[in-house]
Design a protein around this motif. Sequence first.
Motif, PDB file in Angstrom:
ATOM      1  N   ILE A 147      34.775  34.746  39.834  1.00  0.00           N
ATOM      2  CA  ILE A 147      34.632  33.384  39.310  1.00  0.00           C
ATOM      3  C   ILE A 147      35.915  32.574  39.490  1.00  0.00           C
ATOM      4  O   ILE A 147      35.885  31.340  39.470  1.00  0.00           O
ATOM      5  CB  ILE A 147      34.201  33.401  37.829  1.00  0.00           C
ATOM      6  CG1 ILE A 147      35.270  34.048  36.961  1.00  0.00           C
ATOM      7  CG2 ILE A 147      32.862  34.102  37.679  1.00  0.00           C
ATOM      8  CD1 ILE A 147      34.929  34.041  35.470  1.00  0.00           C
ATOM      9  N   GLU A 148      37.032  33.259  39.697  1.00  0.00           N
ATOM     10  CA  GLU A 148      38.289  32.559  39.958  1.00  0.00           C
ATOM     11  C   GLU A 148      38.388  32.141  41.421  1.00  0.00           C
ATOM     12  O   GLU A 148      38.833  31.026  41.732  1.00  0.00           O
ATOM     13  CB  GLU A 148      39.460  33.466  39.594  1.00  0.00           C
ATOM     14  CG  GLU A 148      40.828  32.855  39.866  1.00  0.00           C
ATOM     15  CD  GLU A 148      41.153  31.693  38.953  1.00  0.00           C
ATOM     16  OE1 GLU A 148      41.978  30.843  39.351  1.00  0.00           O
ATOM     17  OE2 GLU A 148      40.590  31.612  37.834  1.00  0.00           O
ATOM     18  N   ILE A 149      37.947  33.010  42.324  1.00  0.00           N
ATOM     19  CA  ILE A 149      38.178  32.731  43.756  1.00  0.00           C
ATOM     20  C   ILE A 149      37.110  31.836  44.387  1.00  0.00           C
ATOM     21  O   ILE A 149      37.392  31.149  45.370  1.00  0.00           O
ATOM     22  CB  ILE A 149      38.309  34.040  44.568  1.00  0.00           C
ATOM     23  CG1 ILE A 149      36.996  34.825  44.611  1.00  0.00           C
ATOM     24  CG2 ILE A 149      39.443  34.889  44.049  1.00  0.00           C
ATOM     25  CD1 ILE A 149      36.171  34.619  45.841  1.00  0.00           C
ATOM     26  N   LEU A 150      35.889  31.808  43.844  1.00  0.00           N
ATOM     27  CA  LEU A 150      34.827  31.056  44.514  1.00  0.00           C
ATOM     28  C   LEU A 150      35.134  29.557  44.617  1.00  0.00           C
ATOM     29  O   LEU A 150      35.054  28.981  45.712  1.00  0.00           O
ATOM     30  CB  LEU A 150      33.487  31.305  43.828  1.00  0.00           C
ATOM     31  CG  LEU A 150      32.262  30.656  44.488  1.00  0.00           C
ATOM     32  CD1 LEU A 150      32.119  31.087  45.943  1.00  0.00           C
ATOM     33  CD2 LEU A 150      30.988  30.999  43.708  1.00  0.00           C
ATOM     34  N   GLY A 196      38.109  24.726  57.917  1.00  0.00           N
ATOM     35  CA  GLY A 196      37.897  25.990  58.592  1.00  0.00           C
ATOM     36  C   GLY A 196      37.122  26.965  57.738  1.00  0.00           C
ATOM     37  O   GLY A 196      36.752  26.677  56.588  1.00  0.00           O
ATOM     38  N   PRO A 197      36.870  28.171  58.266  1.00  0.00           N
ATOM     39  CA  PRO A 197      36.072  29.160  57.552  1.00  0.00           C
ATOM     40  C   PRO A 197      36.883  29.967  56.546  1.00  0.00           C
ATOM     41  O   PRO A 197      38.077  30.202  56.727  1.00  0.00           O
ATOM     42  CB  PRO A 197      35.554  30.061  58.683  1.00  0.00           C
ATOM     43  CG  PRO A 197      36.617  29.970  59.736  1.00  0.00           C
ATOM     44  CD  PRO A 197      37.198  28.586  59.636  1.00  0.00           C
ATOM     45  N   VAL A 198      36.207  30.394  55.495  1.00  0.00           N
ATOM     46  CA  VAL A 198      36.779  31.271  54.477  1.00  0.00           C
ATOM     47  C   VAL A 198      35.769  32.390  54.225  1.00  0.00           C
ATOM     48  O   VAL A 198      34.572  32.127  54.054  1.00  0.00           O
ATOM     49  CB  VAL A 198      37.058  30.512  53.168  1.00  0.00           C
ATOM     50  CG1 VAL A 198      37.557  31.459  52.083  1.00  0.00           C
ATOM     51  CG2 VAL A 198      38.076  29.394  53.405  1.00  0.00           C
ATOM     52  N   GLN A 242      40.837  34.990  53.097  1.00  0.00           N
ATOM     53  CA  GLN A 242      39.892  36.089  52.938  1.00  0.00           C
ATOM     54  C   GLN A 242      39.981  36.588  51.495  1.00  0.00           C
ATOM     55  O   GLN A 242      41.072  36.779  50.965  1.00  0.00           O
ATOM     56  CB  GLN A 242      40.209  37.258  53.895  1.00  0.00           C
ATOM     57  CG  GLN A 242      40.557  36.852  55.322  1.00  0.00           C
ATOM     58  CD  GLN A 242      42.013  36.425  55.448  1.00  0.00           C
ATOM     59  OE1 GLN A 242      42.900  37.027  54.852  1.00  0.00           O
ATOM     60  NE2 GLN A 242      42.254  35.383  56.232  1.00  0.00           N
ATOM     61  N   PHE A 243      38.824  36.818  50.876  1.00  0.00           N
ATOM     62  CA  PHE A 243      38.781  37.293  49.502  1.00  0.00           C
ATOM     63  C   PHE A 243      37.863  38.505  49.396  1.00  0.00           C
ATOM     64  O   PHE A 243      36.835  38.579  50.076  1.00  0.00           O
ATOM     65  CB  PHE A 243      38.281  36.189  48.564  1.00  0.00           C
ATOM     66  CG  PHE A 243      39.170  34.980  48.512  1.00  0.00           C
ATOM     67  CD1 PHE A 243      40.299  34.964  47.709  1.00  0.00           C
ATOM     68  CD2 PHE A 243      38.878  33.852  49.262  1.00  0.00           C
ATOM     69  CE1 PHE A 243      41.122  33.841  47.651  1.00  0.00           C
ATOM     70  CE2 PHE A 243      39.692  32.729  49.209  1.00  0.00           C
ATOM     71  CZ  PHE A 243      40.819  32.731  48.404  1.00  0.00           C
ATOM     72  N   GLN A 244      38.231  39.406  48.528  1.00  0.00           N
ATOM     73  CA  GLN A 244      37.389  40.561  48.217  1.00  0.00           C
ATOM     74  C   GLN A 244      37.528  40.861  46.719  1.00  0.00           C
ATOM     75  O   GLN A 244      38.289  41.735  46.304  1.00  0.00           O
ATOM     76  CB  GLN A 244      37.788  41.781  49.055  1.00  0.00           C
ATOM     77  CG  GLN A 244      36.820  42.954  48.943  1.00  0.00           C
ATOM     78  CD  GLN A 244      37.317  44.161  49.708  1.00  0.00           C
ATOM     79  OE1 GLN A 244      38.293  44.786  49.294  1.00  0.00           O
ATOM     80  NE2 GLN A 244      36.652  44.482  50.834  1.00  0.00           N
ATOM     81  N   PRO A 245      36.812  40.120  45.882  1.00  0.00           N
ATOM     82  CA  PRO A 245      36.952  40.297  44.434  1.00  0.00           C
ATOM     83  C   PRO A 245      36.446  41.674  43.996  1.00  0.00           C
ATOM     84  O   PRO A 245      35.360  42.109  44.379  1.00  0.00           O
ATOM     85  CB  PRO A 245      36.089  39.178  43.857  1.00  0.00           C
ATOM     86  CG  PRO A 245      35.097  38.865  44.937  1.00  0.00           C
ATOM     87  CD  PRO A 245      35.817  39.083  46.223  1.00  0.00           C
TER      88      PRO A 245
END
Length: 581
Positions: free
Chosen positions: A146-149, A162-164, A136-139
């Motif tokens: 741009i780092e997490i995508l 699986g889902p992200v 799970q990400f919440q930038p």
Amino acid sequence: MTNPIKVAADAVIHFLHNMGVNTFHNYPGGTIAPLLDACPQFDINVITSRHEQGAGYAALAQAKLTGLPGIVGVTSGPGVTNILTPVADAYFDSIPLLIFTGQVGTGDINRYQGIRQRGFQEVDTPLLMQAVTKAQFQPKSVSELIEILPQAWNIAIEGRKGPVSIDLPMDVQRSPYQQTITPKAAPAQLVNNSELTEFTQSLMTQVAQAKKPVIICGNGMANKELAVVLNKILARWPAAVSHSLLGIGVLDSHSPLALGFHGHTGSQVAGYAINEADLVLVLGSRLDVRQTGTLVDTFAPNAQLYRVDFDSDELTHARIKNDKQLNLALELFLPHFCQQIEALATPINLADWHQQIASLKSQFSWPYPAYPGISPVKVIETLSAQMPENTICVTGVGAHQHWVARHFRFALPNRQFFTSAGHGAMGYDLPTAIGAAMHSPESEVLCIVGDGSFQMNIQELGVITEYGLKVKIVVLDNHRLGLVSQFQLMNWDTDVACGKKHTPDFCMIAKGYGLSAQHCDDPSQLASAIEQFVQTDNAALLHIEIDNRHDVLPMLLGGQTTDKMWPYYDMQGNKLEHNDE
């Protein structure tokens, strides 16, 4: 040419376009609007379902058919809570998704003691998603985004898929940004060649000795390439093959080596064969309680059990004792094993085992009592015979799901089976079939549903006519929530919540959405009704009413071994007493 990337939301959609995505499934809302606005700039189709669940399930089909992560976007608050069910489906059935959720601005996200909600439609999305996503990400800034995508993309598709979830605050989406987000290469899986060699050599020793081998194909085997390799193996080592629910079709259901699927509502032939086997090779299957029953110490009691799985946790915490196990992707193991099999001087002779299996198939016919009216098995078998080879068959969850798994012929790469297994979610059916029609337009899409499961997402009928999709829908209507009703009656003699259900005029509803529709409750008219339904060159619905006493029989109950599934009724429809001993 003017740079079309002006804000971070544009960069996200441009990244998806560069990764090969051409469709963005969604249900709209204010906080996801920047992503939707960016889609036309990069030739990404925006498909709007009638409910967030519809969008999520359509994206699930997108993932299964394109080999890329499915893409779905919803707004904050209720959009997030509504999308959780298809996300959980993807998680438990190992389907890669990227879920983009809108979020209030970063200034309103931070919670304060005693304040339940700072921003309108704010929920703690990462916390809600934690149990049903790989990450799970919440930038909180463009630099974080741009780092997490690229990282999120890789996590969805590497290892056990699986889902992200990516929760995007509005101010981050709208922040100025004019560069391309660069993909990052996913790390390749390292192969321990000594472990692979040791496992395969040990397995080949067992292959040479085994007189009654069984291969169990799970969800990890359910792709076209592995099905081809399996058939090459069977040409030299003709072991019997059983399946988990999601592994159905890896081997042609009509193959003499096919045992059907095993477990709770599976084939008694498969249960007997596993009980008799002296070698069981498990490929990409969790061996959960629905496959093995509750008596884990008696599953395949006479067999050496060899197991290959990508998920190390499934092996470490296995319910069933493994004699040998290998933590490796099947795409790496199976070709290696196939080479060893094809190097054998002569094919292995298992004629005695094949004769015993043929005898079991003759002995254990399905113990369905005869009731007045249309037989659901007759419906499934007729559809199976008449639908073309390139059919994707999608079911909901309930009795109809298990009749289809038993009696419809599946065979990869053409005949595919889509259903909700680990999560067992009613309402999976129609929106997943819609996604299948969108992402595999060359296929015939058949959606077989029960009256209960169908009504969970019946509103998605509107998507079929809006996008001109050819989806064929069969509603098996027993005026009952059949599988749970059966469970309640078996244990408490009442089904107060599940029986005697009033169902609407499904044909009138379908016609209201622009589909052709017909009704059938007469066995003498069934053949012509199905023939007309199959030959219709557009979307169609066939509403079939059946006697509400039809059950899924036999069934593997608690306290039973796989070779002793309880029929529940005799062939005359009389209830049998159940004894756990």
